[in-house]
Every structure is written in structure tokens, then in C-alpha cells.
Design an enzyme around this catalytic site. Structure first.
Site: not given
Length: 187
Positions: A63, A132
């Protein structure tokens, strides 16, 4: 904190200092000052934290956002993944190259994936929880998926032949890096 360069110098492995005994452990997972001094060398602001849970054989990625590009500081808090960063920065000497690292709750490693990199991971444990920090906000209208198995990238995913890979429809229909480049050139 120990910081190690990967074969793409801007992607860094970060190993926090862990203090443990029979009661458990303590570690500092984020320190703005140390991160800027030892990892980026510049002011870095995170604006969003994400947390995902996936089962064995799930592959997410690769991504990237064409707008609101994100740097990501990634780690695993449960289980293990093989985490991959692909350099897609125009004019970069490492354009099209990738770095892969095992991140797990056991090794407590983090990976710094700067802006300009496509990112993905493959779950190697029964399940994994992946967290994250991002330097910009998620923008679904600017998200691009590059094929995880693009022959030009030749990523050496540690696939388990006894487990079916599970991929989202978006990732299944992702473009190759060459199509991404062509599309970028011609708008």
C-alpha cells in the site's frame, strides 16, 4: 535504543532497550527526541496510530498513498509478521528495491518505513496484532496497491505452502510497479 540500517539506508530497524525480570518486562516504544536524532535526522510528527489483527496466511499490501504520503513506524505486539518496504521514490538510487524484516512480539523490533515507500506484511504466526504510527492521515481516495507478487519486485515472501494466502480484493486487483510508474508519468 539500537538503530540498524537496512540495505536501503532510509529504512531502519529499531530495537528498543528491554528491561525484564521474572515479573515481565518494560520498554520505551517511542521517544520523539531519540527518534529524530537516531532515525530521521529531522523533525518528525506522527498524527495517527493504527492497530490491525490478522490471521496466519493473511498478506496485506503493498500500500501507498499518492497524496498525504505516510511514513510509518511499525511493530508487532502479538505474533509475527514478515514486513516489507518497497522504495517507489522517483529518482532514488534504490527505486524498486525492497527490504523485508521479521517483526514479532518476541523480538520487539520496529521498522521505520519513510514516506515514498509502499508497505505490506505477511502473517507467519497463528495470528498477529500489528500497530503503527503514521506521519499523515489515511486518505482512501489517494491509496494505491502495488501487486505483492510483482515479478519486477521479486519479493521473497516466506510463504507457507500448506497455507492458502488470503488477500483482499483491492490487493488482488493491484497494479504492477510498471503500470504504477506509467500511470504516474501520464497522470
Amino acid at each position: 535504543m539500537k538503530v540498524t540500517d537496512t540495505r536501503i539506508p532510509d529504512v531502519k530497524i529499531i530495537e528498543p532497550s528491554v528491561f525484564g525480570d521474572e515479573r515481565g518486562f518494560f520498554m520505551e516504544t517511542w521517544n520523539q527526541k531519540q527518534f529524530e536524532e537516531l532515525v530521521t535526522g529531522k523533525p518528525t510528527q506522527f498524527v495517527q496510530d493504527n492497530h490491525s489483527k490478522s490471521k496466519k496466511g493473511i498478506l496485506r499490501g503493498l500500500h501507498y498513498q499518492t497524496e498525504n504520503t505516510q511514513g510509518k513506524l511499525v511493530r508487532v505486539v502479538s505474533g509475527e509478521v514478515f514486513d516489507v518496504a518497497v522504495d517507489i521514490r522517483k529518482g532514488s538510487p534504490t527505486f524498486g528495491q525492497w527490504v523485508g524484516e521479521y517483526l514479532s512480539a518476541e523480538n520487539k523490533r520496529q521498522l521505520w518505513v519513510p514516506e515514498g515507500f509502499a508497505h505490506g506484511f505477511y502473517v507467519t504466526s497463528e495470528e498477529a496484532e500489528f500497530v503503527y504510527k503514521c506521519t499523515d492521515y489515511y486518505n482512501p481516495n489517494a491509496e494505491v496497491s502495488i501487486k505483492w507478487n510483482d515479478r519486477d519486485l521479486n519479493i521473497e515472501w516466506p510463504l507457507n505452502n500448506n497455507i492458502d494466502i488470503k488477500i483482499s480484493n483491492k490487493d488482488q486487483n493491484a497494479m504492477t510497479l510498471s503500470v504504477y510508474i506509467e500511470r504516474d508519468l501520464h497522470g
